[in-house]
Design a protein around this motif. Structure first.
Motif, PDB file in Angstrom:
ATOM      1  N   VAL A  51      -2.454  52.684   5.227  1.00  0.00           N
ATOM      2  CA  VAL A  51      -2.075  53.439   4.025  1.00  0.00           C
ATOM      3  C   VAL A  51      -0.564  53.545   3.930  1.00  0.00           C
ATOM      4  N   SER A  52       0.060  53.938   5.036  1.00  0.00           N
ATOM      5  CA  SER A  52       1.522  54.099   4.991  1.00  0.00           C
ATOM      6  C   SER A  52       2.184  52.790   4.625  1.00  0.00           C
ATOM      7  N   ARG A  53       1.666  51.744   5.205  1.00  0.00           N
ATOM      8  CA  ARG A  53       2.249  50.436   4.931  1.00  0.00           C
ATOM      9  C   ARG A  53       2.100  50.072   3.465  1.00  0.00           C
ATOM     10  N   ALA A  54       0.912  50.286   2.956  1.00  0.00           N
ATOM     11  CA  ALA A  54       0.677  49.929   1.553  1.00  0.00           C
ATOM     12  C   ALA A  54       1.600  50.718   0.645  1.00  0.00           C
ATOM     13  N   ILE A  55       1.751  51.990   0.933  1.00  0.00           N
ATOM     14  CA  ILE A  55       2.627  52.832   0.106  1.00  0.00           C
ATOM     15  C   ILE A  55       4.058  52.333   0.179  1.00  0.00           C
ATOM     16  N   LEU A  56       4.475  52.054   1.375  1.00  0.00           N
ATOM     17  CA  LEU A  56       5.851  51.580   1.548  1.00  0.00           C
ATOM     18  C   LEU A  56       6.094  50.348   0.704  1.00  0.00           C
ATOM     19  N   VAL A  57       5.188  49.401   0.866  1.00  0.00           N
ATOM     20  CA  VAL A  57       5.346  48.143   0.150  1.00  0.00           C
ATOM     21  C   VAL A  57       5.288  48.386  -1.346  1.00  0.00           C
ATOM     22  N   ALA A  58       4.374  49.265  -1.767  1.00  0.00           N
ATOM     23  CA  ALA A  58       4.229  49.511  -3.199  1.00  0.00           C
ATOM     24  C   ALA A  58       5.461  50.186  -3.768  1.00  0.00           C
ATOM     25  N   ARG A  59       6.037  51.094  -2.993  1.00  0.00           N
ATOM     26  CA  ARG A  59       7.158  51.845  -3.526  1.00  0.00           C
ATOM     27  C   ARG A  59       8.455  51.070  -3.446  1.00  0.00           C
ATOM     28  N   ALA A  60       8.488  50.080  -2.593  1.00  0.00           N
ATOM     29  CA  ALA A  60       9.765  49.390  -2.399  1.00  0.00           C
ATOM     30  C   ALA A  60      10.109  48.589  -3.634  1.00  0.00           C
TER      31      ALA A  60
ATOM     32  N   TYR B 100       1.144  60.487  -0.530  1.00  0.00           N
ATOM     33  CA  TYR B 100       0.921  59.668  -1.714  1.00  0.00           C
ATOM     34  C   TYR B 100       0.396  60.552  -2.841  1.00  0.00           C
ATOM     35  N   THR B 101       0.607  60.063  -4.037  1.00  0.00           N
ATOM     36  CA  THR B 101       0.048  60.791  -5.184  1.00  0.00           C
ATOM     37  C   THR B 101      -1.342  60.245  -5.462  1.00  0.00           C
ATOM     38  N   ASP B 102      -2.046  60.956  -6.295  1.00  0.00           N
ATOM     39  CA  ASP B 102      -3.407  60.515  -6.604  1.00  0.00           C
ATOM     40  C   ASP B 102      -3.415  59.162  -7.292  1.00  0.00           C
TER      41      ASP B 102
ATOM     42  N   GLU C  54      -1.265  56.780  -6.959  1.00  0.00           N
ATOM     43  CA  GLU C  54      -1.023  55.745  -5.954  1.00  0.00           C
ATOM     44  C   GLU C  54      -2.297  55.474  -5.169  1.00  0.00           C
ATOM     45  N   TYR C  55      -3.009  56.537  -4.923  1.00  0.00           N
ATOM     46  CA  TYR C  55      -4.256  56.326  -4.177  1.00  0.00           C
ATOM     47  C   TYR C  55      -5.182  55.403  -4.949  1.00  0.00           C
ATOM     48  N   GLU C  56      -5.343  55.740  -6.251  1.00  0.00           N
ATOM     49  CA  GLU C  56      -6.242  54.907  -7.044  1.00  0.00           C
ATOM     50  C   GLU C  56      -5.791  53.469  -7.055  1.00  0.00           C
ATOM     51  N   LYS C  57      -4.487  53.290  -7.151  1.00  0.00           N
ATOM     52  CA  LYS C  57      -3.991  51.928  -7.342  1.00  0.00           C
ATOM     53  C   LYS C  57      -4.058  51.101  -6.060  1.00  0.00           C
ATOM     54  N   TYR C  58      -3.599  51.661  -4.961  1.00  0.00           N
ATOM     55  CA  TYR C  58      -3.390  50.789  -3.796  1.00  0.00           C
ATOM     56  C   TYR C  58      -4.268  51.095  -2.601  1.00  0.00           C
ATOM     57  N   LEU C  59      -4.760  52.331  -2.558  1.00  0.00           N
ATOM     58  CA  LEU C  59      -5.216  52.759  -1.241  1.00  0.00           C
ATOM     59  C   LEU C  59      -6.720  52.918  -1.107  1.00  0.00           C
ATOM     60  N   THR C  60      -7.467  52.491  -2.102  1.00  0.00           N
ATOM     61  CA  THR C  60      -8.900  52.732  -1.967  1.00  0.00           C
ATOM     62  C   THR C  60      -9.466  51.787  -0.916  1.00  0.00           C
ATOM     63  N   ASP C  61     -10.471  52.289  -0.248  1.00  0.00           N
ATOM     64  CA  ASP C  61     -11.050  51.514   0.847  1.00  0.00           C
ATOM     65  C   ASP C  61     -12.527  51.862   0.917  1.00  0.00           C
ATOM     66  N   PRO C  62     -13.378  50.875   1.055  1.00  0.00           N
ATOM     67  CA  PRO C  62     -14.818  51.177   1.060  1.00  0.00           C
ATOM     68  C   PRO C  62     -15.228  52.125   2.175  1.00  0.00           C
ATOM     69  N   LYS C  63     -14.519  52.040   3.316  1.00  0.00           N
ATOM     70  CA  LYS C  63     -14.983  52.857   4.436  1.00  0.00           C
ATOM     71  C   LYS C  63     -14.413  54.265   4.423  1.00  0.00           C
ATOM     72  N   TRP C  64     -13.469  54.521   3.500  1.00  0.00           N
ATOM     73  CA  TRP C  64     -12.819  55.830   3.528  1.00  0.00           C
ATOM     74  C   TRP C  64     -12.886  56.476   2.155  1.00  0.00           C
ATOM     75  N   THR C  65     -13.283  57.740   2.128  1.00  0.00           N
ATOM     76  CA  THR C  65     -13.213  58.479   0.872  1.00  0.00           C
ATOM     77  C   THR C  65     -11.834  59.086   0.741  1.00  0.00           C
ATOM     78  N   LYS C  66     -11.514  59.487  -0.509  1.00  0.00           N
ATOM     79  CA  LYS C  66     -10.201  60.074  -0.714  1.00  0.00           C
ATOM     80  C   LYS C  66     -10.079  61.364   0.072  1.00  0.00           C
ATOM     81  N   GLU C  67     -11.176  62.071   0.104  1.00  0.00           N
ATOM     82  CA  GLU C  67     -11.162  63.340   0.840  1.00  0.00           C
ATOM     83  C   GLU C  67     -10.769  63.130   2.284  1.00  0.00           C
ATOM     84  N   GLU C  68     -11.453  62.162   2.874  1.00  0.00           N
ATOM     85  CA  GLU C  68     -11.189  61.922   4.293  1.00  0.00           C
ATOM     86  C   GLU C  68      -9.745  61.525   4.500  1.00  0.00           C
TER      87      GLU C  68
END
Lengths: 273, 455
Positions: B172-181, B116-118, B120-134
């Motif tokens: 994450v993969s699922r979210a990206i897939l759905v977002a990109r579709a 994913y690109t950054d 995309e991360y900001e838009k769809y993939l943020t999660d309280p339990k996970w940092t971007k680094e992780e």
């Protein structure tokens, strides 16, 4: 279909609280679309005592190789009352060597007569009226032609009778059925619970072309066996008494042993008589 | 011959004797050329209708017209990103080395890990339990190790369970897939979208698995008992055509184990939250529960015969008894002059019959208890021959004058007692008196010809 309605209800309600999946059929009163035949009388069972069996006559001079006996298989009320109010039709399944071995008897008296030479198991399937029950009941009866004691020639006057007593039980009958047979002589209906009121329907007229449906004056009625529960009850009661007395004795002995200290009798035990 | 007709056997005998004669012939004939005699015998020793092995193929390997040499040559593999040249033996035919890529290069497959690109991360993939680094680290490891999550979990810098990692990766993969579709419909068929990863289910499943694997023998046996009981209850309900249980997935086994674990002493397994259907099959071995369930199942039937109902109730009542005990109950009934199946099965008669059977069971149990107690005492009191119950009623049973109503106390008794008793029987011989002080019934054999008048 009432059945699916029942299932849907139970699942929605969530079975977490119920340890057992007892489905109270009365729930269907909420969504019964039929006129009220789905309403059921709970905690009441309707009982129909019946007797079924065969009577076989040896044909004597008229007997041939393939037809030595004339026999009748039937289902009758235990008190010889008309079963037509409960039973819609009876299917007798005969040995395949008979023509059309599946015989349907649509009106009381539910019986079938045939000639033959062999003994076989007759399948009796009882179908009930739609407001009584939509499931049928299967019974089996062994046709007996030859008497127990084989001494001497068979008499043409005295038939071989094999009857079995049984009771058909309908738990939670429909209100319609209940109302219909409340006062019917062939049916045993317990007293209604207090506060319960049902319309008393006039008993249905017997429009049977065969005439009467009861078997009180049936030509074979002289051979019908009498089934009295009194004898059996008596025997059972006395047996229970014996057993209970024995139990009491054993319990006493057990408590004696428990109370006793360890006895010390080593060798003399072998000398007991 | 008629018998053969009836059985449908061929009239002529099978060619067994013929085979016997032909086999030694074949062996000496040495039919095969390419393979040895013993190997040929393995295939049946007879020439096949169609040659299954092309005999000529078998030892043709060295072709006569080609010149084969083996050479130590360098090679490269398209699977490698560098230009490393390694050496290996190569089969050279007529001086021409083989062409083509390294034959194993095609096996270098890897997983298509979505990057994913950054944004995309900001838009769809943020999660309280996970940092971007992780998350980035996770994806790196996933690519390196081809989604081998066990290894990834080991190498992951912070401490995360395999399930958490999997969950993060798949969501994450699922979210990206759905977002990109371009439209949701297109992607709906994709396995990631259709069946999302269910963390709780997975944790449960693994826990259940480890529990099953670590069961002791004792627990295994208890489980088997519970399952048998459950099967019996379920079957009696099926017979009554009760509503179907929903399919019980693995959690139901978990439920069973945890329910059983709660019952079992000294187990450290804490009962997890069990789903309701599993609770329905919780072990209930008490006879009262059996009766209740039989009654319930009878009520489920729209119609039944009184005799059927009695059979079911009898079965329920004797569910805890073994076959031998049941036989003894029936023997006792016969001794009492009662029909095993009532001739006039009315409601009252059936109820009485059932009660009688239950009482006989109680009686037999008490007798057994008494025997054990006696044996425990390790001393055998003077044997009387059992107490006789109400003899007044005996006149009813005209046929049974010789036998008393003393059910078999001994035949199934304690072994030491048996041996002792047998010995004394032999010694006593036929002329045995019965003048014993009537002491409590102990470990005795049933008397042979005890008359009613003796009592």
């Amino acid at each position: 279909m009432p059945h699916t309605a029942i299932e849907a209800q139970v699942e929605d309600g969530g079975s977490a609280s119920k340890p057992q999946r007892i489905i109270k059929l009365s729930k269907t009163t909420d969504d019964s679309d039929k006129k009220g035949t789905n309403k059921r009388v709970k905690d009441i069972e309707i009982c129909v005592p019946i007797v079924y069996g065969t009577i076989a006559f040896y044909l004597g001079r008229k007997a041939s190789e393939s037809q030595s006996h004339k026999w009748t298989v039937y289902v009758r009320g235990a008190t010889n009352e008309d079963l037509g109010a409960v039973i819609k039709h009876v299917v007798f399944q005969l040995h395949p060597s008979f023509n059309n071995p599946t015989r349907i008897v649509e009106a009381p008296p539910f019986e079938l007569s045939e000639c033959g030479w062999g003994e076989f198991e007759i399948g009796i399937s009882i179908f009930f009226h739609s407001d009584v029950c939509d499931k049928h009941l299967d019974l089996y009866h062994m046709l007996k032609l030859y008497p127990e004691d084989e001494s001497g020639p068979q008499s043409t006057k005295k038939p071989v009778v094999m009857e079995s007593y049984n009771e058909i039980v309908f738990p939670d009958p429909s209100e319609c059925f209940f109302a219909r047979v409340q006062n019917h002589p062939a049916v045993v209906v317990p007293r209604m619970p207090a506060g319960f009121s049902l319309p008393v329907l006039a008993p249905v007229e017997n429009t049977n072309e065969k005439g009467r449906g009861d078997t009180k004056d049936h030509p074979l009625s002289q051979w019908f066996l009498n089934f009295s529960e009194a004898d059996e009850l008596l025997k059972l009661a006395s047996a229970r008494q014996q057993v209970q007395a024995h139990i009491v004795k054993l319990r006493r002995e057990l408590s004696v042993i428990d109370g006793m200290p360890h006895p010390l009798k080593p060798a003399s035990s072998y000398e007991c008589t | 011959m008629d018998a053969k007709d009836i059985l449908g056997l061929p009239k002529t005998p099978l060619p067994i004797p013929q085979e016997k004669k032909s086999r030694p012939q074949k062996d000496s004939q040495r039919k095969p050329d390419g393979i040895s005699r013993e190997v040929y015998a393995l295939t049946g020793g007879v020439a096949p209708l169609m040659p299954s092995i092309d005999v000529s193929q078998l030892k043709r390997r060295p072709p006569s017209d080609e010149k084969i040499t083996w050479q130590w040559l360098p090679f490269t593999s398209s699977a490698r990103k560098d230009d490393l040249q390694l050496y290996h033996w190569v089969r050279v035919v007529n001086g021409v080395p083989p062409t083509g890529d390294y034959s194993f290069a095609k096996y270098n497959k890897s997983v298509d890990v979505i990057r994913y690109t950054d944004e995309e991360y900001e838009k769809y993939l943020t999660d309280p339990k996970w940092t971007k680094e992780e998350t980035d680290q996770l994806f790196d490891l996933c690519e390196r190790f081809d989604l081998r999550f066990i290894i990834i979990a080991d190498r992951f810098p912070t401490h995360r369970t395999v399930e958490e990692l999997k969950d993060r990766y798949y969501s994450v993969s699922r979210a990206i897939l759905v977002a990109r579709a371009p439209s949701p419909g297109e992607v709906a068929g994709h396995p990631l979208v259709k069946e999302p990863y269910n963390v709780t289910q997975e944790t449960e499943r693994k826990r259940a698995l480890s529990m099953v694997l670590s069961q002791t023998k004792h627990q295994e046996r208890k489980d088997a008992e519970v399952l048998a009981e459950a099967k019996r209850i379920a079957e009696s309900r099926m017979a009554a055509r009760a509503a179907e249980e929903p399919d019980l997935p693995v959690p139901s086994d978990v439920g069973l184990e945890s329910a059983e674990g709660a019952v079992g002493p000294g187990d450290t397994i804490s009962p997890s939250n069990v789903q309701a259907p599993a609770a329905a099959i919780a072990p209930s071995t008490s006879v009262i529960a059996d009766n209740a369930s039989t009654l319930a199942s009878l009520r489920m039937l729209r119609v039944y015969l009184r005799t059927y109902a009695l059979e079911q109730m009898v079965q329920a009542a004797s569910s805890s008894a073994g076959l031998r005990t049941i036989k003894r109950v029936e023997q006792t009934l016969q001794d009492l002059g009662v029909n095993l199946k009532p001739k006039v099965p009315t409601k009252a008669v059936c109820a009485e019959h059932l009660e009688l059977r239950k009482e006989i069971l109680t009686l037999l149990n008490l007798q057994k208890q008494l025997q054990y107690k006696e044996a425990e005492g390790s001393s055998f009191r003077d044997g009387s021959y059992g107490d006789m119950p109400g003899t007044a009623k005996r006149s009813q049973r005209a046929a049974d004058q010789d036998h008393t109503f003393v059910p078999d106390t001994i035949s199934f008794g304690v072994i030491p007692g048996d041996r002792v008793v047998k010995r004394e029987q032999k010694r006593k011989g036929p002329g045995r008196t019965s003048e014993t002080p009537s002491s409590p019934a102990g470990a005795h054999k049933r008397p042979r010809k005890m008359k009613a008048s003796d009592l």
